[in-house]
Design a protein around this motif. Structure first.
Motif, PDB file in Angstrom:
ATOM      1  N   ALA A  96      33.265   8.010   3.632  1.00  0.00           N
ATOM      2  CA  ALA A  96      32.015   8.769   3.717  1.00  0.00           C
ATOM      3  C   ALA A  96      32.276  10.257   3.672  1.00  0.00           C
ATOM      4  CB  ALA A  96      31.271   8.397   5.004  1.00  0.00           C
ATOM      5  N   ARG A  97      33.309  10.707   4.361  1.00  0.00           N
ATOM      6  CA  ARG A  97      33.634  12.139   4.324  1.00  0.00           C
ATOM      7  C   ARG A  97      34.112  12.555   2.937  1.00  0.00           C
ATOM      8  NH1 ARG A  97      35.488  10.927   9.658  1.00  0.00           N
ATOM      9  NH2 ARG A  97      37.603  10.489   8.885  1.00  0.00           N
ATOM     10  N   GLU A  98      34.891  11.714   2.307  1.00  0.00           N
ATOM     11  CA  GLU A  98      35.379  12.021   0.959  1.00  0.00           C
ATOM     12  C   GLU A  98      34.215  12.230  -0.007  1.00  0.00           C
ATOM     13  OE1 GLU A  98      37.932   9.866  -2.663  1.00  0.00           O
ATOM     14  OE2 GLU A  98      37.439   8.760  -0.830  1.00  0.00           O
ATOM     15  N   ILE A  99      33.243  11.354   0.071  1.00  0.00           N
ATOM     16  CA  ILE A  99      32.123  11.403  -0.877  1.00  0.00           C
ATOM     17  C   ILE A  99      31.111  12.472  -0.508  1.00  0.00           C
ATOM     18  CG2 ILE A  99      30.155  10.094  -1.796  1.00  0.00           C
ATOM     19  CD1 ILE A  99      31.851   7.555  -1.468  1.00  0.00           C
ATOM     20  N   PHE A 100      30.782  12.580   0.787  1.00  0.00           N
ATOM     21  CA  PHE A 100      29.597  13.349   1.172  1.00  0.00           C
ATOM     22  C   PHE A 100      29.873  14.687   1.861  1.00  0.00           C
ATOM     23  CE2 PHE A 100      27.961   8.936   1.036  1.00  0.00           C
ATOM     24  CZ  PHE A 100      26.916   9.131   0.139  1.00  0.00           C
ATOM     25  N   GLU A 101      31.093  14.964   2.309  1.00  0.00           N
ATOM     26  CA  GLU A 101      31.307  16.231   3.004  1.00  0.00           C
ATOM     27  C   GLU A 101      31.251  17.461   2.094  1.00  0.00           C
ATOM     28  OE1 GLU A 101      34.674  16.430   5.573  1.00  0.00           O
ATOM     29  OE2 GLU A 101      33.503  15.790   7.306  1.00  0.00           O
ATOM     30  N   PRO A 102      31.695  17.388   0.830  1.00  0.00           N
ATOM     31  CA  PRO A 102      31.591  18.573  -0.021  1.00  0.00           C
ATOM     32  C   PRO A 102      30.165  19.099  -0.075  1.00  0.00           C
ATOM     33  CG  PRO A 102      32.995  16.945  -1.067  1.00  0.00           C
ATOM     34  CD  PRO A 102      32.396  16.278   0.144  1.00  0.00           C
ATOM     35  N   ALA A 103      30.030  20.423  -0.108  1.00  0.00           N
ATOM     36  CA  ALA A 103      28.704  21.039  -0.021  1.00  0.00           C
ATOM     37  C   ALA A 103      27.796  20.649  -1.175  1.00  0.00           C
ATOM     38  CB  ALA A 103      28.849  22.558   0.034  1.00  0.00           C
ATOM     39  N   ASN A 104      28.381  20.288  -2.324  1.00  0.00           N
ATOM     40  CA  ASN A 104      27.572  19.929  -3.497  1.00  0.00           C
ATOM     41  C   ASN A 104      27.472  18.421  -3.698  1.00  0.00           C
ATOM     42  OD1 ASN A 104      30.258  19.499  -4.227  1.00  0.00           O
ATOM     43  ND2 ASN A 104      29.929  20.086  -6.355  1.00  0.00           N
ATOM     44  N   ALA A 105      27.727  17.649  -2.651  1.00  0.00           N
ATOM     45  CA  ALA A 105      27.783  16.187  -2.775  1.00  0.00           C
ATOM     46  C   ALA A 105      26.426  15.595  -3.128  1.00  0.00           C
ATOM     47  CB  ALA A 105      28.302  15.576  -1.484  1.00  0.00           C
ATOM     48  N   VAL A 106      26.427  14.746  -4.149  1.00  0.00           N
ATOM     49  CA  VAL A 106      25.254  13.947  -4.513  1.00  0.00           C
ATOM     50  C   VAL A 106      25.748  12.606  -5.034  1.00  0.00           C
ATOM     51  CG1 VAL A 106      23.255  13.688  -6.026  1.00  0.00           C
ATOM     52  CG2 VAL A 106      23.826  15.946  -5.133  1.00  0.00           C
ATOM     53  N   ARG A 153      36.915  23.294  -1.962  1.00  0.00           N
ATOM     54  CA  ARG A 153      36.584  22.468  -3.113  1.00  0.00           C
ATOM     55  C   ARG A 153      37.818  22.244  -3.978  1.00  0.00           C
ATOM     56  NH1 ARG A 153      31.446  24.509  -6.191  1.00  0.00           N
ATOM     57  NH2 ARG A 153      31.656  22.435  -7.024  1.00  0.00           N
ATOM     58  N   GLU A 154      37.705  21.343  -4.967  1.00  0.00           N
ATOM     59  CA  GLU A 154      38.804  21.021  -5.858  1.00  0.00           C
ATOM     60  C   GLU A 154      39.228  22.253  -6.640  1.00  0.00           C
ATOM     61  OE1 GLU A 154      37.561  17.852  -8.285  1.00  0.00           O
ATOM     62  OE2 GLU A 154      37.452  16.406  -6.638  1.00  0.00           O
ATOM     63  N   GLN A 155      40.482  22.215  -7.131  1.00  0.00           N
ATOM     64  CA  GLN A 155      41.102  23.309  -7.863  1.00  0.00           C
ATOM     65  C   GLN A 155      41.169  24.591  -7.025  1.00  0.00           C
ATOM     66  OE1 GLN A 155      38.414  21.637  -9.841  1.00  0.00           O
ATOM     67  NE2 GLN A 155      40.027  20.194 -10.332  1.00  0.00           N
ATOM     68  N   GLY A 156      41.152  24.434  -5.726  1.00  0.00           N
ATOM     69  CA  GLY A 156      41.352  25.587  -4.871  1.00  0.00           C
ATOM     70  C   GLY A 156      40.177  26.514  -4.736  1.00  0.00           C
ATOM     71  N   LYS A 157      39.030  26.170  -5.330  1.00  0.00           N
ATOM     72  CA  LYS A 157      37.857  27.036  -5.216  1.00  0.00           C
ATOM     73  C   LYS A 157      37.258  26.891  -3.833  1.00  0.00           C
ATOM     74  CE  LYS A 157      33.435  28.153  -7.357  1.00  0.00           C
ATOM     75  NZ  LYS A 157      32.461  27.799  -8.405  1.00  0.00           N
ATOM     76  N   ILE A 158      37.043  27.993  -3.176  1.00  0.00           N
ATOM     77  CA  ILE A 158      36.562  27.962  -1.794  1.00  0.00           C
ATOM     78  C   ILE A 158      35.099  28.339  -1.753  1.00  0.00           C
ATOM     79  CG2 ILE A 158      36.841  28.985   0.492  1.00  0.00           C
ATOM     80  CD1 ILE A 158      39.743  29.401  -0.142  1.00  0.00           C
TER      81      ILE A 158
END
Length: 417
Positions: free
Chosen positions: A121-131, A9-14
């Motif tokens: 699509a990956r940019e928007i939706f791949e993060p686990a918290n994507a909405v 995730r952003e800011q290096g949070k994994i």
């Protein structure tokens, strides 16, 4: 087969996230939704009072990947069937309508993932918290075509779930440098949806409503915001289409209708079941039983008859809806182009289910008597939510007009189906 990988995730949070790379039918989405009913129900009051789905519930929904049901498998989604999405939303609605509305609305927004470049699509939706959240088109929203993209200016209402979203969408009329609308070849206005990171728009807290309070369906504004071409699309625009699974051949308006019908039925079912419990506990007015025992509400003949009628209304409306959605989906798999008569009957079943759900909810609410007006009981919030749900265009009686025309063999305006 399960595939485990890490999402950074952003800011290096994994965040360690289990993502399942599986076929569209191997996940029990309804079972996942049902497993969250206790936590969703326990948070329902806080969701409503806070005007947004609580962090605890959002975390649980993301853990079960319930915002990913409609996403393509190529971006780690479920790419499941419309009925499965709707039944999962129905299960959530039995616990809380606002939470279900946010899941259902976001599932519809997911359709755009099939109409944008894969990397976007990956940019928007791949993060686990994507909405992704959006509201309906606004006639004043304009996207001026410039080199490489658009200059976006717009204000959009009814951004359901936008307070918990990571991206928002703005349906906009394309205009030239003079501000005049650009037209398609058929003379209709050209439209594009701007896909914008949430922190690049300004929110206006206007969601002071009678029902679905927890959806946080606020207004958001973009001012002179550049949006590159790759981050725009238009629903059901075949030239934009990148994914060709059958799910994305279902028109978005139809998909929303299927989902919202399930949601309505879920709320009405929870009301009816709660009423059955109340009827066995609440003393009835008048004299007691012949044996001297106090009479309960369920001993009243009128209550017995009305409960039967409402049970029949809800079951029959749901049965028609499920049967028609299944027939539509089977035809979509076979032909990729369901006939007009079937599409009309699907619209009929959607609207009928939503209207019958409201009727059952209204009848149950009034049958509870004074219990229904207190916030401590499980009736008044659901009653208000049903009124807000039925204000949505999918449940308007006007939907029956073009359906009737088709059924009578008259040429009809079929844009609603």
């Amino acid at each position: 087969m399960f595939c485990y990988y890490r999402l950074v995730r952003e800011q290096g949070k994994i965040m360690d996230q289990l993502v399942e790379d599986i076929t569209r039918h191997s996940i029990d989405w309804v079972g996942r939704a049902e497993s969250l009913q206790p936590i969703i129900s326990a948070n329902a009051e806080r969701t409503e009072s806070g005007g947004r789905v609580t962090d605890e519930v959002m975390a649980a929904l993301h853990e079960q990947q319930l915002f990913r049901m409609a996403l393509p498998k190529s971006v780690g989604g479920g790419e499941t069937t419309p009925l499965e999405i709707a039944l999962a939303t129905e299960a959530i609605a039995k616990a809380d309508a606002s939470t279900a509305w946010c899941v259902g609305q976001a599932s519809g927004c997911s359709w755009c993932s099939a109409y944008i470049p894969a990397e976007v699509a990956r940019e928007i939706f791949e993060p686990a918290n994507a909405v992704l959240a959006w509201g309906p088109p606004n006639p004043s929203a304009k996207a001026e075509k410039i080199e490489g993209g658009y200059n976006s200016n717009g204000k959009w209402r009814f951004g359901s779930g936008s307070l918990n979203a990571t991206w928002v969408g703005g349906h906009s009329f394309v205009v030239d440098k003079n501000g005049d609308r650009v037209l398609n070849d058929n003379g209709s206005p050209k439209m594009r949806t701007m896909l914008i990171p949430k922190d690049e728009v300004t929110f206006e807290g206007i969601w002071d409503v009678m029902g679905l309070k927890g959806t946080g369906s606020d207004t958001y504004v973009a001012t002179d915001l550049f949006v590159d071409e790759a981050h725009t699309t238009w629903r059901d625009s075949q030239p934009d289409r990148k994914e060709f699974g059958p799910l994305y051949s279902v028109p978005l308006l139809t998909a929303y209708g299927i989902i919202f019908a399930g949601l309505s039925l879920g709320v009405a079912r929870s009301l009816l079941e709660e009423f059955k419990k109340l009827a066995s506990e609440k003393p009835a007015g008048g004299h007691g039983k012949p044996n001297g025992q106090p009479a309960m509400l369920r001993d009243n003949a009128v209550i017995q008859s009305k409960t039967t009628e409402n049970e029949a209304k809800l079951r029959s409306a749901r049965a028609l809806w499920v049967e028609t959605v299944e027939e539509y989906w089977d035809n979509m798999l076979e032909t990729n182009n369901p006939p007009l008569e079937l599409r009309a009957r699907l619209r009929m079943s959607i609207t009928w289910a939503m209207l019958q759900a409201r009727e059952v909810g209204n009848a149950v609410f009034h049958a509870t008597g004074t219990n229904g007006i207190f916030e401590m009981h499980p009736f008044e919030r659901r009653f208000r939510d049903l009124q807000a749900i039925s204000a949505q265009g999918q449940s308007h009686h006007s939907n029956f007009e073009p359906v009737g025309a088709v059924l009578l063999g008259i040429e009809a305006n079929s844009h609603r189906f």
